[in-house]
Structures are given as C-alpha cells and as structure tokens.
Design a protein around this motif. Structure first.
Motif, PDB file in Angstrom:
ATOM      1  N   PHE A 101       0.824  -1.212   0.000  1.00  9.64           N
ATOM      2  CA  PHE A 101       0.000   0.000   0.000  1.00  9.64           C
ATOM      3  C   PHE A 101       0.862   1.268   0.000  1.00  9.64           C
ATOM      4  CE2 PHE A 101      -2.451  -3.286   2.233  1.00  9.64           C
ATOM      5  CZ  PHE A 101      -3.515  -3.393   1.335  1.00  9.64           C
ATOM      6  N   MET A 102       2.179   1.082  -0.205  1.00  9.91           N
ATOM      7  CA  MET A 102       3.162   2.169  -0.250  1.00  9.91           C
ATOM      8  C   MET A 102       3.297   2.886   1.091  1.00  9.91           C
ATOM      9  SD  MET A 102       4.571   1.774  -3.071  1.00  9.91           S
ATOM     10  CE  MET A 102       5.679   3.159  -3.023  1.00  9.91           C
ATOM     11  N   ARG A 103       3.090   2.160   2.170  1.00 10.66           N
ATOM     12  CA  ARG A 103       3.311   2.698   3.503  1.00 10.66           C
ATOM     13  C   ARG A 103       4.713   2.311   3.955  1.00 10.66           C
ATOM     14  NH1 ARG A 103      -2.022   0.142   6.042  1.00 10.66           N
ATOM     15  NH2 ARG A 103      -0.806  -1.598   5.286  1.00 10.66           N
ATOM     16  N   ILE A 104       5.388   3.220   4.620  1.00  8.22           N
ATOM     17  CA  ILE A 104       6.729   2.944   5.126  1.00  8.22           C
ATOM     18  C   ILE A 104       6.624   1.943   6.270  1.00  8.22           C
ATOM     19  CG2 ILE A 104       8.723   3.923   6.312  1.00  8.22           C
ATOM     20  CD1 ILE A 104       8.229   6.517   4.829  1.00  8.22           C
ATOM     21  N   GLN A 105       7.428   0.901   6.194  1.00 10.74           N
ATOM     22  CA  GLN A 105       7.455  -0.136   7.224  1.00 10.74           C
ATOM     23  C   GLN A 105       8.860  -0.232   7.804  1.00 10.74           C
ATOM     24  OE1 GLN A 105       4.561  -1.992   8.056  1.00 10.74           O
ATOM     25  NE2 GLN A 105       3.712  -0.364   6.780  1.00 10.74           N
ATOM     26  N   PHE A 106       8.947  -0.394   9.117  1.00  9.02           N
ATOM     27  CA  PHE A 106      10.233  -0.551   9.797  1.00  9.02           C
ATOM     28  C   PHE A 106       9.979  -1.229  11.133  1.00  9.02           C
ATOM     29  CE2 PHE A 106       8.485   3.635  10.581  1.00  9.02           C
ATOM     30  CZ  PHE A 106       8.432   3.684  11.966  1.00  9.02           C
ATOM     31  N   LYS A 107      11.054  -1.614  11.796  1.00 11.71           N
ATOM     32  CA  LYS A 107      10.939  -2.232  13.104  1.00 11.71           C
ATOM     33  C   LYS A 107      10.793  -1.120  14.141  1.00 11.71           C
ATOM     34  CE  LYS A 107      13.603  -6.256  11.804  1.00 11.71           C
ATOM     35  NZ  LYS A 107      14.870  -6.971  11.929  1.00 11.71           N
ATOM     36  N   ASP A 108       9.666  -1.112  14.824  1.00 12.85           N
ATOM     37  CA  ASP A 108       9.383  -0.066  15.812  1.00 12.85           C
ATOM     38  C   ASP A 108      10.517   0.105  16.814  1.00 12.85           C
ATOM     39  OD1 ASP A 108       6.961   0.189  14.540  1.00 12.85           O
ATOM     40  OD2 ASP A 108       5.778  -0.683  16.179  1.00 12.85           O
ATOM     41  N   ASN A 109      11.061  -1.016  17.278  1.00 14.01           N
ATOM     42  CA  ASN A 109      12.101  -0.930  18.307  1.00 14.01           C
ATOM     43  C   ASN A 109      13.355  -0.223  17.800  1.00 14.01           C
ATOM     44  OD1 ASN A 109      12.716  -3.126  16.617  1.00 14.01           O
ATOM     45  ND2 ASN A 109      13.786  -4.219  18.243  1.00 14.01           N
ATOM     46  N   GLU A 110      13.631  -0.284  16.489  1.00 15.63           N
ATOM     47  CA  GLU A 110      14.799   0.416  15.958  1.00 15.63           C
ATOM     48  C   GLU A 110      14.591   1.919  16.024  1.00 15.63           C
ATOM     49  OE1 GLU A 110      16.569  -0.911  12.302  1.00 15.63           O
ATOM     50  OE2 GLU A 110      16.018  -2.988  12.717  1.00 15.63           O
ATOM     51  N   LEU A 111      13.417   2.365  15.627  1.00 16.93           N
ATOM     52  CA  LEU A 111      13.126   3.799  15.691  1.00 16.93           C
ATOM     53  C   LEU A 111      13.138   4.273  17.143  1.00 16.93           C
ATOM     54  CD1 LEU A 111      12.285   6.443  14.300  1.00 16.93           C
ATOM     55  CD2 LEU A 111       9.926   5.745  14.650  1.00 16.93           C
ATOM     56  N   LEU A 112      12.501   3.533  18.015  1.00 22.86           N
ATOM     57  CA  LEU A 112      12.427   3.948  19.416  1.00 22.86           C
ATOM     58  C   LEU A 112      13.793   3.940  20.085  1.00 22.86           C
ATOM     59  CD1 LEU A 112       9.118   2.208  20.471  1.00 22.86           C
ATOM     60  CD2 LEU A 112       9.508   4.655  20.066  1.00 22.86           C
ATOM     61  N   SER A 113      14.654   3.004  19.712  1.00 25.52           N
ATOM     62  CA  SER A 113      15.985   2.973  20.329  1.00 25.52           C
ATOM     63  C   SER A 113      16.775   4.218  19.957  1.00 25.52           C
ATOM     64  CB  SER A 113      16.749   1.711  19.934  1.00 25.52           C
ATOM     65  OG  SER A 113      17.146   1.761  18.579  1.00 25.52           O
ATOM     66  N   PHE A 114      16.589   4.712  18.744  1.00 24.01           N
ATOM     67  CA  PHE A 114      17.300   5.922  18.323  1.00 24.01           C
ATOM     68  C   PHE A 114      16.621   7.179  18.838  1.00 24.01           C
ATOM     69  CE2 PHE A 114      18.935   3.405  14.524  1.00 24.01           C
ATOM     70  CZ  PHE A 114      20.178   3.213  15.092  1.00 24.01           C
ATOM     71  N   SER A 115      15.301   7.168  18.991  1.00 29.21           N
ATOM     72  CA  SER A 115      14.598   8.375  19.421  1.00 29.21           C
ATOM     73  C   SER A 115      14.977   8.757  20.846  1.00 29.21           C
ATOM     74  CB  SER A 115      13.086   8.202  19.300  1.00 29.21           C
ATOM     75  OG  SER A 115      12.639   7.187  20.165  1.00 29.21           O
ATOM     76  N   GLY A 116      15.364   7.807  21.640  1.00 27.94           N
ATOM     77  CA  GLY A 116      15.769   8.101  23.001  1.00 27.94           C
ATOM     78  C   GLY A 116      17.247   8.394  23.145  1.00 27.94           C
ATOM     79  N   ARG A 117      17.984   8.241  22.068  1.00 25.61           N
ATOM     80  CA  ARG A 117      19.432   8.412  22.116  1.00 25.61           C
ATOM     81  C   ARG A 117      19.801   9.855  21.801  1.00 25.61           C
ATOM     82  NH1 ARG A 117      22.749   4.801  18.127  1.00 25.61           N
ATOM     83  NH2 ARG A 117      21.777   3.219  19.412  1.00 25.61           N
ATOM     84  N   VAL A 118      20.492  10.460  22.706  1.00 26.01           N
ATOM     85  CA  VAL A 118      21.018  11.802  22.470  1.00 26.01           C
ATOM     86  C   VAL A 118      22.528  11.664  22.401  1.00 26.01           C
ATOM     87  CG1 VAL A 118      21.224  14.128  23.383  1.00 26.01           C
ATOM     88  CG2 VAL A 118      19.104  12.858  23.703  1.00 26.01           C
ATOM     89  N   HIS A 119      23.093  12.104  21.285  1.00 27.64           N
ATOM     90  CA  HIS A 119      24.539  12.005  21.122  1.00 27.64           C
ATOM     91  C   HIS A 119      25.241  12.840  22.191  1.00 27.64           C
ATOM     92  CE1 HIS A 119      24.327  10.004  17.255  1.00 27.64           C
ATOM     93  NE2 HIS A 119      23.375  10.840  16.924  1.00 27.64           N
ATOM     94  N   LYS A 120      26.199  12.260  22.878  1.00 22.88           N
ATOM     95  CA  LYS A 120      26.964  13.033  23.852  1.00 22.88           C
ATOM     96  C   LYS A 120      27.799  14.068  23.105  1.00 22.88           C
ATOM     97  CE  LYS A 120      27.100   9.516  27.367  1.00 22.88           C
ATOM     98  NZ  LYS A 120      27.888   8.555  28.080  1.00 22.88           N
ATOM     99  N   GLU A 121      28.392  13.642  22.024  1.00 20.88           N
ATOM    100  CA  GLU A 121      29.154  14.561  21.187  1.00 20.88           C
ATOM    101  C   GLU A 121      28.838  14.199  19.740  1.00 20.88           C
ATOM    102  OE1 GLU A 121      33.756  15.695  20.235  1.00 20.88           O
ATOM    103  OE2 GLU A 121      33.241  15.073  22.259  1.00 20.88           O
TER     104      GLU A 121
END
Length: 132
Positions: A101-121
C-alpha cells in the motif's frame, strides 16, 4: 508517527512550503500534536530530534549543522561510499521498506531505540568535509 506518539513523544509535522497548499492539515490532526508551516530555519529549535525520509531535502543539510539528533528512515541500501560512512557517524539510520500500500514499514524498536538516544558529542566530520 504513530509509534512515537504512542510512546509519549510530542510530534510536530513540518510541512514543505511548496506542497502545504496541496495537503489538508486536518488529515494530520489525528497523527501529530502540531502541524507547522513556518520556514524550518525559524522553527528548528522547537524540536529535540529530527526524523527525515530523504537526504535530498533542502533542510536535511541545515539539520546536519544543528546539535540535534537525526534519524533517517532509509529505503536505499546501496550506500557504501566514504561519504555515506561519514554521514552515518552523524545520523541514526533506520532501514525501511514500502508495503503493497506504499506505507513505510520498519521495526518499531529500531526507531524507538534511536529516538531516546542523544549524542553526547555529535560527529561533524561529514559536515566539515562536505560543507567546508
């Protein structure tokens, strides 16, 4: 977008000024907390994190120069150049594909793992090489 809201994130959709008149912002009302039309350069500071689906966006380059984490929902898997390797040091990449249906699909846990990550530098070697 849904997965971020379900996990407590305040989601802002920044509409492209060239297509804003073609899109009914009410469509987004059930998916996002805020729909913004102002130029990116005027509002970027209101976000703690940027999510992009395309590196060719004019504001992607601008976002690279900020101190904000960036997530790229990446559907092109043939990037093995030196530039791509440098870029991956600056951004977080979530592999995606499109369903029937042309919807973007990805593993939720991958997005969430990065969304909580703030680069120290933040590694700006890509920005320095490409923009200088």
């Amino acid at each position: 977008i849904n997965i971020l809201r379900k996990n407590g994130y305040y989601v802002i959709y920044k509409a492209h000024p060239g297509t804003a008149s073609e899109v009914n912002k009410d469509i987004f009302s059930k998916y996002v907390d805020e729909y913004i039309l102002e130029p990116y350069e005027e509002i970027w500071e209101c976000a703690d994190l940027f999510v992009f689906t395309d590196t060719a966006s004019s504001v992607f380059g601008y976002a690279l120069t900020t101190n904000r984490p960036i997530i790229l929902l990446d559907h092109i898997n043939n990037k093995h150049t030196e530039s791509w390797q440098m870029l991956k040091k600056r951004i977080n990449v979530v592999p995606v594909h499109f369903d029937k249906f042309m919807r973007i699909q990805f593993k939720d846990n991958e997005l969430l793992s990065f969304s909580g990550r703030v680069h120290k530098e933040i590694d700006n070697s890509f920005v320095k090489k490409i923009f200088n």
